[in-house]
Every structure is written in C-alpha cells, then in structure tokens.
Motif scaffolding. Structure first.
Motif, mmCIF file in Angstrom:
data_model
loop_
_atom_site.group_PDB
_atom_site.id
_atom_site.type_symbol
_atom_site.label_atom_id
_atom_site.label_comp_id
_atom_site.label_asym_id
_atom_site.label_seq_id
_atom_site.Cartn_x
_atom_site.Cartn_y
_atom_site.Cartn_z
ATOM 1 N N GLU A 3 0.549 15.871 3.766
ATOM 2 C CA GLU A 3 1.649 16.311 3.303
ATOM 3 C C GLU A 3 1.533 17.231 2.122
ATOM 4 O OE1 GLU A 3 4.305 13.872 0.424
ATOM 5 O OE2 GLU A 3 2.956 12.235 0.893
ATOM 6 N N LEU A 4 2.299 18.399 1.949
ATOM 7 C CA LEU A 4 1.935 19.442 1.024
ATOM 8 C C LEU A 4 2.196 18.510 -0.245
ATOM 9 C CD1 LEU A 4 1.896 22.029 1.758
ATOM 10 C CD2 LEU A 4 3.874 22.497 1.620
ATOM 11 N N ASN A 5 1.436 19.057 -1.411
ATOM 12 C CA ASN A 5 1.502 18.454 -2.492
ATOM 13 C C ASN A 5 2.523 18.851 -3.561
ATOM 14 O OD1 ASN A 5 1.038 17.171 -5.084
ATOM 15 N ND2 ASN A 5 -1.073 17.886 -5.160
ATOM 16 N N SER A 6 3.509 17.942 -3.822
ATOM 17 C CA SER A 6 4.692 18.678 -4.432
ATOM 18 C C SER A 6 4.519 18.564 -5.985
ATOM 19 C CB SER A 6 5.998 17.674 -3.979
ATOM 20 O OG SER A 6 5.752 16.532 -4.258
ATOM 21 N N GLY A 7 3.278 17.937 -6.262
ATOM 22 C CA GLY A 7 2.888 17.960 -7.718
ATOM 23 C C GLY A 7 3.478 16.565 -8.237
ATOM 24 N N ASP A 8 4.739 16.047 -8.137
ATOM 25 C CA ASP A 8 4.941 14.640 -8.488
ATOM 26 C C ASP A 8 4.785 13.525 -7.434
ATOM 27 O OD1 ASP A 8 6.609 15.694 -6.442
ATOM 28 O OD2 ASP A 8 8.499 14.798 -7.567
ATOM 29 N N HIS A 9 3.999 12.622 -8.226
ATOM 30 C CA HIS A 9 3.855 11.292 -7.420
ATOM 31 C C HIS A 9 4.931 10.451 -6.700
ATOM 32 C CE1 HIS A 9 1.942 7.370 -6.427
ATOM 33 N NE2 HIS A 9 2.946 6.935 -7.118
ATOM 34 N N HIS A 10 4.629 10.036 -5.670
ATOM 35 C CA HIS A 10 5.648 9.301 -4.971
ATOM 36 C C HIS A 10 5.304 8.270 -4.146
ATOM 37 C CE1 HIS A 10 5.447 12.895 -2.593
ATOM 38 N NE2 HIS A 10 5.251 12.077 -1.735
ATOM 39 N N ASP A 11 6.015 7.050 -3.669
ATOM 40 C CA ASP A 11 5.587 6.256 -2.683
ATOM 41 C C ASP A 11 6.200 6.378 -1.460
ATOM 42 O OD1 ASP A 11 3.480 4.975 -4.342
ATOM 43 O OD2 ASP A 11 5.342 4.181 -5.702
ATOM 44 N N HIS A 12 6.086 5.708 -0.603
ATOM 45 C CA HIS A 12 6.757 5.821 0.741
ATOM 46 C C HIS A 12 7.322 4.466 1.348
ATOM 47 C CE1 HIS A 12 3.971 9.138 0.254
ATOM 48 N NE2 HIS A 12 4.559 9.607 1.077
ATOM 49 N N LEU A 13 8.598 4.747 2.114
ATOM 50 C CA LEU A 13 9.240 3.820 2.738
ATOM 51 C C LEU A 13 8.780 4.320 4.393
ATOM 52 C CD1 LEU A 13 12.442 3.392 1.247
ATOM 53 C CD2 LEU A 13 11.496 1.716 2.573
ATOM 54 N N VAL A 14 8.156 3.597 5.181
ATOM 55 C CA VAL A 14 7.953 3.986 6.377
ATOM 56 C C VAL A 14 8.825 3.062 7.662
ATOM 57 C CG1 VAL A 14 6.152 4.351 8.212
ATOM 58 C CG2 VAL A 14 5.654 4.494 5.873
ATOM 59 N N CYS A 15 9.483 3.748 8.308
ATOM 60 C CA CYS A 15 9.992 3.186 9.541
ATOM 61 C C CYS A 15 9.065 2.546 10.583
ATOM 62 C CB CYS A 15 11.416 3.794 9.879
ATOM 63 S SG CYS A 15 12.008 2.779 11.394
ATOM 64 N N VAL A 16 9.188 1.380 11.027
ATOM 65 C CA VAL A 16 8.128 0.835 11.899
ATOM 66 C C VAL A 16 8.365 1.230 13.218
ATOM 67 C CG1 VAL A 16 7.297 -0.788 10.539
ATOM 68 C CG2 VAL A 16 9.253 -1.466 12.049
ATOM 69 N N ARG A 17 9.651 1.459 13.491
ATOM 70 C CA ARG A 17 10.193 1.925 14.764
ATOM 71 C C ARG A 17 9.783 3.144 15.187
ATOM 72 N NH1 ARG A 17 14.721 -1.890 15.580
ATOM 73 N NH2 ARG A 17 13.685 -4.024 15.397
ATOM 74 N N CYS A 18 10.617 4.103 14.235
ATOM 75 C CA CYS A 18 10.593 5.643 14.328
ATOM 76 C C CYS A 18 9.558 6.685 13.624
ATOM 77 C CB CYS A 18 11.992 6.106 14.326
ATOM 78 S SG CYS A 18 12.553 6.181 12.659
ATOM 79 N N ASN A 19 8.917 5.772 12.760
ATOM 80 C CA ASN A 19 7.951 6.435 11.905
ATOM 81 C C ASN A 19 8.454 7.493 10.790
ATOM 82 O OD1 ASN A 19 5.346 5.234 12.640
ATOM 83 N ND2 ASN A 19 5.584 6.299 14.442
ATOM 84 N N ARG A 20 10.058 7.342 10.838
ATOM 85 C CA ARG A 20 10.473 8.179 9.606
ATOM 86 C C ARG A 20 9.906 7.633 8.360
ATOM 87 N NH1 ARG A 20 15.728 8.828 6.954
ATOM 88 N NH2 ARG A 20 16.511 6.632 7.575
#
Lengths: 138, 138
Positions: free
Chosen positions: A79-96
């Motif tokens: 992913e493009l580095n937006s500069g600010d750190h962040h974490d992720h929520l991943v949908c196990v069904r649709c990979n959103r």
DNA sequence: TAGCAAGATGCGAAAGCTTCTCAGTTGTCT
DNA sequence: AGACAACTGAGAAGCTTTCGCATCTTGCTA
C-alpha cells in the motif's frame, strides 16, 4: 509529481516504475498484491515482467514509498505509504481492508514492550472478522 | 494422556502424531516451525516425512490442539494451544518470542471492530523489536 | 545530441515453504 | 485375525518471491 518521488528515492525514472506507482495511486483498493499490480499492468497493455514488479515494489518499500503487509493470506500486499501509522481490519470473506488508528492501543504496546525490555522496531495488529456486507449476505 | 487428546480430535493414534505432539509439549521453545519439528524428529531417529509433519500440524490446528502463527519470517510457527488467547513480542535479531495479554488492548479491539461493523473472528498483534540480550550484544 | 557507464529490465531458472498424489502400511473395530 | 478406512512416506508439484544474466535505458558528459 510522481517522477519526483521516484527520483527522491535515488532511483531512475523508468516506465515500469512510473506505471507501478501510478497503479498504486489510482487503484480503488488501497492494498494490492504484486500479482494484482502485475495483472493491472497487463490489462493496461504494459509489457512488464512480474520479477520487475517485485523488484520495484521492494525498492519502493526500501525508499519508504510503500509499505508491505503480511496478512494471513499467504501473499504480501503493498500500500502507498501515507506517512501515518495505522492498523488493519480484514474481512475474512471478501478481503476488504479497513484501516484504523487507536492511540490507546499504541500506548499500551509501548508500555508492554518496555516492560519486557524490548525496543520496538515495528508492530502489526490485524483484526480478522466478517464485515457488515458479508454478514448480511449470510 | 497425550493419546487421549489425539483421539478426542477424532484422529487415529499413530507414531508420527504421538511423536509430534510430544515434541511440541517437551520443547523448550514454545514456537516451532514445521522444519524445527522435522529436524527434532530426525535427531531422535524417527523416520517421519516432512509432508507428514505438515499434515499432522494442520490436523492438530483444525482440532484446536495447536495454533499456527504467521510472523514476518516467511514461515509459519506452531505452538500448543494453551486455551487462553495471547499476543506476541518477537525479537527481530534472535527470533525470541515473548507472549503477553493485555485486557485494555483486547477491549479496544472489540470496540474498534464493532465501530466498523465487523464481527471479530480472530486477531493477531505482533510487536517486533530488539530484546534486551540482543541490544546488549550491539 | 552522441556516447558511456551505471543502473534497470525481462526472461527463465531456482529457491523456499507448503500441499498434493498415490501406492503401500497401520490402526481400529468386530 | 480380518476388513476397511485412515494414515504415511517420498517425490512431484504449486505458489509466491528472488536470482542470474544478457540486453536495453536513463541520466550525465563532452
């Protein structure tokens, strides 16, 4: 513009690098695998090898332009580095993928690392679940 | 004892399965890769194939006996399922792993997932850093 | 603007982890 | 003990990612 970022990274401005950066910038999805980028290139009629895609993404990562993530899917996504750190929520069904930041969690992490004598270099928090859309679809 | 766990999982009690479970139980390190288990078997003079190690570990995972973790090392590591959830601190130099639990973080995670309409299935928090020992060694 | 050297590329080969295939073996139940 | 399903070992194969190398480009210089 684009080219400047590549130059600033100490890299020559070449067609593959411009195209790949463009795809990352213009893609609706923020998280793409090397394969995704490669397929997008083919669709656009660009004759760029998969090895080059990997090379370029790795260089971009080294230059801090993009971040590489290892979710549990077996392949890396970029992913493009937006500069600010962040974490992720991943949908196990649709990979959103949904990004989030939580200062409370960040603080606790630092505290825990310190408590165990660790000097934090990086961390990755991924929450896997089912998103609203997929829950509705059953 | 051991055998019962295997039976309860609906699996036949075979030498490979007993040996592998034994290694997981007796190993000093809590986190072993399939390769680690395989090498341990060879050391013990057990003639068990790597494919079997993977198969058995995957079955154990399905049965809830072990958990599979994907750190950023490129290979999966397995640990006996202690029943209680925990997160990990991994030393990027020596690969030492420390486990921890933090209720504040757990709570925030649930709140964040709910906030985004996600139903949590699982999550993984890994903090990468340098442990005291490695920091001292320079 | 032509020429050059360093750096990039593309292709196929190869590496590393994991899974699959299949013939032969073993555990379990009667 | 016998039968059958389940399991195993070995190697082949799959996937993602990286490497090696001959060829082509970029960016600098004259």
């Amino acid at each position: 513009m684009d080219n400047q970022q590549i130059k600033d990274a100490g890299l020559k401005v070449t067609r593959p690098r411009e195209k790949i950066l463009g795809i990352l910038e213009r893609s609706g999805r923020r998280h793409l695998s090397a394969e995704d980028v490669y397929k997008e290139l083919l669709t656009n009629g660009d004759d760029i090898g998969l090895a080059t895609v990997y090379r370029v993404l790795t260089q971009f990562e080294g230059a801090g332009l993009v971040c590489r993530r290892h979710f549990e899917t077996g392949q890396s996504v970029f992913e493009l580095n937006s500069g600010d750190h962040h974490d992720h929520l991943v949908c196990v069904r649709c990979n959103r993928v949904v990004e989030f930041v939580d200062s409370v969690i960040e603080e606790r992490q630092s505290a825990i690392a310190a408590q165990h004598g660790f000097h934090i270099e990086d961390h990755s928090l991924v929450i896997y679940g089912v998103c609203t859309d997929c829950a509705v679809k059953g």
